[in-house]
Write a protein that holds these residues in place. Structure first.
Motif, PDB file in Angstrom:
ATOM      1  N   MET A   1      57.634 -91.924  78.654  1.00 49.44           N
ATOM      2  CA  MET A   1      58.950 -91.550  78.227  1.00 49.44           C
ATOM      3  C   MET A   1      58.861 -90.728  76.945  1.00 49.44           C
ATOM      4  O   MET A   1      58.054 -91.022  76.085  1.00 49.44           O
ATOM      5  CB  MET A   1      59.786 -92.793  77.988  1.00 49.44           C
ATOM      6  CG  MET A   1      60.234 -93.427  79.278  1.00 49.44           C
ATOM      7  SD  MET A   1      60.358 -95.203  79.128  1.00 49.44           S
ATOM      8  CE  MET A   1      58.709 -95.684  79.522  1.00 49.44           C
ATOM      9  N   LYS A   2      59.713 -89.729  76.855  1.00 51.04           N
ATOM     10  CA  LYS A   2      59.647 -88.838  75.707  1.00 51.04           C
ATOM     11  C   LYS A   2      61.053 -88.424  75.287  1.00 51.04           C
ATOM     12  O   LYS A   2      61.880 -88.072  76.120  1.00 51.04           O
ATOM     13  CB  LYS A   2      58.833 -87.604  76.079  1.00 51.04           C
ATOM     14  CG  LYS A   2      58.644 -86.627  74.951  1.00 51.04           C
ATOM     15  CD  LYS A   2      57.786 -85.458  75.421  1.00 51.04           C
ATOM     16  CE  LYS A   2      57.697 -84.412  74.330  1.00 51.04           C
ATOM     17  NZ  LYS A   2      56.984 -83.235  74.763  1.00 51.04           N
ATOM     18  N   VAL A   3      61.314 -88.508  73.991  1.00 48.19           N
ATOM     19  CA  VAL A   3      62.570 -88.030  73.410  1.00 48.19           C
ATOM     20  C   VAL A   3      62.202 -87.096  72.260  1.00 48.19           C
ATOM     21  O   VAL A   3      61.337 -87.420  71.453  1.00 48.19           O
ATOM     22  CB  VAL A   3      63.435 -89.200  72.891  1.00 48.19           C
ATOM     23  CG1 VAL A   3      64.679 -88.678  72.188  1.00 48.19           C
ATOM     24  CG2 VAL A   3      63.827 -90.133  74.024  1.00 48.19           C
ATOM     25  N   THR A   4      62.857 -85.940  72.199  1.00 51.89           N
ATOM     26  CA  THR A   4      62.639 -85.017  71.098  1.00 51.89           C
ATOM     27  C   THR A   4      63.980 -84.591  70.514  1.00 51.89           C
ATOM     28  O   THR A   4      65.016 -84.714  71.164  1.00 51.89           O
ATOM     29  CB  THR A   4      61.862 -83.761  71.543  1.00 51.89           C
ATOM     30  OG1 THR A   4      62.611 -83.092  72.549  1.00 51.89           O
ATOM     31  CG2 THR A   4      60.484 -84.107  72.074  1.00 51.89           C
TER      32      THR A   4
ATOM     33  N   THR B   1      65.300 -85.616  76.585  1.00 49.72           N
ATOM     34  CA  THR B   1      64.712 -86.911  76.902  1.00 49.72           C
ATOM     35  C   THR B   1      64.185 -86.935  78.322  1.00 49.72           C
ATOM     36  O   THR B   1      64.665 -86.191  79.179  1.00 49.72           O
ATOM     37  CB  THR B   1      65.748 -88.053  76.718  1.00 49.72           C
ATOM     38  OG1 THR B   1      65.129 -89.310  76.999  1.00 49.72           O
ATOM     39  CG2 THR B   1      66.957 -87.888  77.625  1.00 49.72           C
ATOM     40  N   SER B   2      63.205 -87.799  78.539  1.00 57.03           N
ATOM     41  CA  SER B   2      62.804 -88.100  79.906  1.00 57.03           C
ATOM     42  C   SER B   2      64.026 -88.703  80.596  1.00 57.03           C
ATOM     43  O   SER B   2      64.849 -89.343  79.949  1.00 57.03           O
ATOM     44  CB  SER B   2      61.671 -89.130  79.920  1.00 57.03           C
ATOM     45  OG  SER B   2      60.551 -88.664  79.215  1.00 57.03           O
TER      46      SER B   2
ATOM     47  N   LEU C   1      72.213 -86.657  79.504  1.00 60.44           N
ATOM     48  CA  LEU C   1      70.818 -86.213  79.627  1.00 60.44           C
ATOM     49  C   LEU C   1      70.659 -84.696  79.521  1.00 60.44           C
ATOM     50  O   LEU C   1      69.581 -84.211  79.197  1.00 60.44           O
ATOM     51  CB  LEU C   1      70.231 -86.667  80.961  1.00 60.44           C
ATOM     52  CG  LEU C   1      70.132 -88.172  81.200  1.00 60.44           C
ATOM     53  CD1 LEU C   1      69.645 -88.445  82.615  1.00 60.44           C
ATOM     54  CD2 LEU C   1      69.230 -88.828  80.192  1.00 60.44           C
ATOM     55  N   LYS C   2      71.707 -83.957  79.786  1.00 59.80           N
ATOM     56  CA  LYS C   2      71.599 -82.500  79.873  1.00 59.80           C
ATOM     57  C   LYS C   2      72.036 -81.757  78.610  1.00 59.80           C
ATOM     58  O   LYS C   2      71.774 -80.576  78.475  1.00 59.80           O
ATOM     59  CB  LYS C   2      72.441 -81.981  81.044  1.00 59.80           C
ATOM     60  CG  LYS C   2      72.100 -82.625  82.376  1.00 59.80           C
ATOM     61  CD  LYS C   2      70.698 -82.338  82.820  1.00 59.80           C
ATOM     62  CE  LYS C   2      70.393 -83.010  84.152  1.00 59.80           C
ATOM     63  NZ  LYS C   2      68.998 -83.202  84.395  1.00 59.80           N
TER      64      LYS C   2
ATOM     65  N   VAL D   1      64.234-100.655  78.366  1.00 61.15           N
ATOM     66  CA  VAL D   1      63.108 -99.922  77.780  1.00 61.15           C
ATOM     67  C   VAL D   1      63.631 -98.965  76.711  1.00 61.15           C
ATOM     68  O   VAL D   1      64.629 -98.265  76.929  1.00 61.15           O
ATOM     69  CB  VAL D   1      62.362 -99.114  78.866  1.00 61.15           C
ATOM     70  CG1 VAL D   1      61.298 -98.219  78.263  1.00 61.15           C
ATOM     71  CG2 VAL D   1      61.750-100.047  79.894  1.00 61.15           C
ATOM     72  N   ILE D   2      62.943 -98.922  75.573  1.00 54.01           N
ATOM     73  CA  ILE D   2      63.259 -97.945  74.535  1.00 54.01           C
ATOM     74  C   ILE D   2      62.555 -96.641  74.887  1.00 54.01           C
ATOM     75  O   ILE D   2      61.342 -96.610  75.076  1.00 54.01           O
ATOM     76  CB  ILE D   2      62.794 -98.444  73.147  1.00 54.01           C
ATOM     77  CG1 ILE D   2      63.595 -99.681  72.743  1.00 54.01           C
ATOM     78  CG2 ILE D   2      62.938 -97.331  72.105  1.00 54.01           C
ATOM     79  CD1 ILE D   2      63.077-100.377  71.505  1.00 54.01           C
ATOM     80  N   PHE D   3      63.325 -95.564  75.002  1.00 50.13           N
ATOM     81  CA  PHE D   3      62.775 -94.247  75.326  1.00 50.13           C
ATOM     82  C   PHE D   3      62.337 -93.503  74.072  1.00 50.13           C
ATOM     83  O   PHE D   3      61.436 -92.686  74.121  1.00 50.13           O
ATOM     84  CB  PHE D   3      63.813 -93.414  76.089  1.00 50.13           C
ATOM     85  CG  PHE D   3      63.799 -93.617  77.574  1.00 50.13           C
ATOM     86  CD1 PHE D   3      63.763 -92.533  78.428  1.00 50.13           C
ATOM     87  CD2 PHE D   3      63.823 -94.887  78.129  1.00 50.13           C
ATOM     88  CE1 PHE D   3      63.747 -92.697  79.798  1.00 50.13           C
ATOM     89  CE2 PHE D   3      63.824 -95.069  79.498  1.00 50.13           C
ATOM     90  CZ  PHE D   3      63.779 -93.971  80.340  1.00 50.13           C
TER      91      PHE D   3
END
Length: 85
Positions: A1-4, A21-22, A48-49, A77-79
């Motif tokens: 999982m990835k968040v930027t 984010t994923s 998400l978009k 789950v923490i992303f």
């Protein structure tokens, strides 16, 4: 999982900029103490978009929290996380 991206709280608003984010089935943004979702408050479901998102946090006592979390409620789950400064 990835968040930027960046997260800033200013004038009672939480702003996510350059956000990505994923994908997850049920992602929400939380204010939390450390990485403990149970000691936090849910702010809103996220889109998400959208790379730019703003949420009202004026009713929260920001001093009680030190972390912004992107959390999947369905999977528990923490992303991603960002420390408040």
């Amino acid at each position: 999982m990835k968040v930027t991206g960046s997260a800033i709280i200013e004038d009672g608003q939480l702003m996510l900029t350059g956000f990505s984010t994923s994908e997850g089935p049920d992602l929400h943004v939380y204010l939390a103490k450390g990485m403990e979702v149970s000691k936090g408050i849910e702010i809103s479901k996220i889109d998400l978009k959208k790379m730019e998102q703003t949420f009202d946090v004026s009713k929260a006592d920001i001093a009680d929290y030190d972390t912004i979390l992107i959390y999947c409620q369905k999977a528990h789950v923490i992303f991603g996380a960002a420390m408040l400064q």
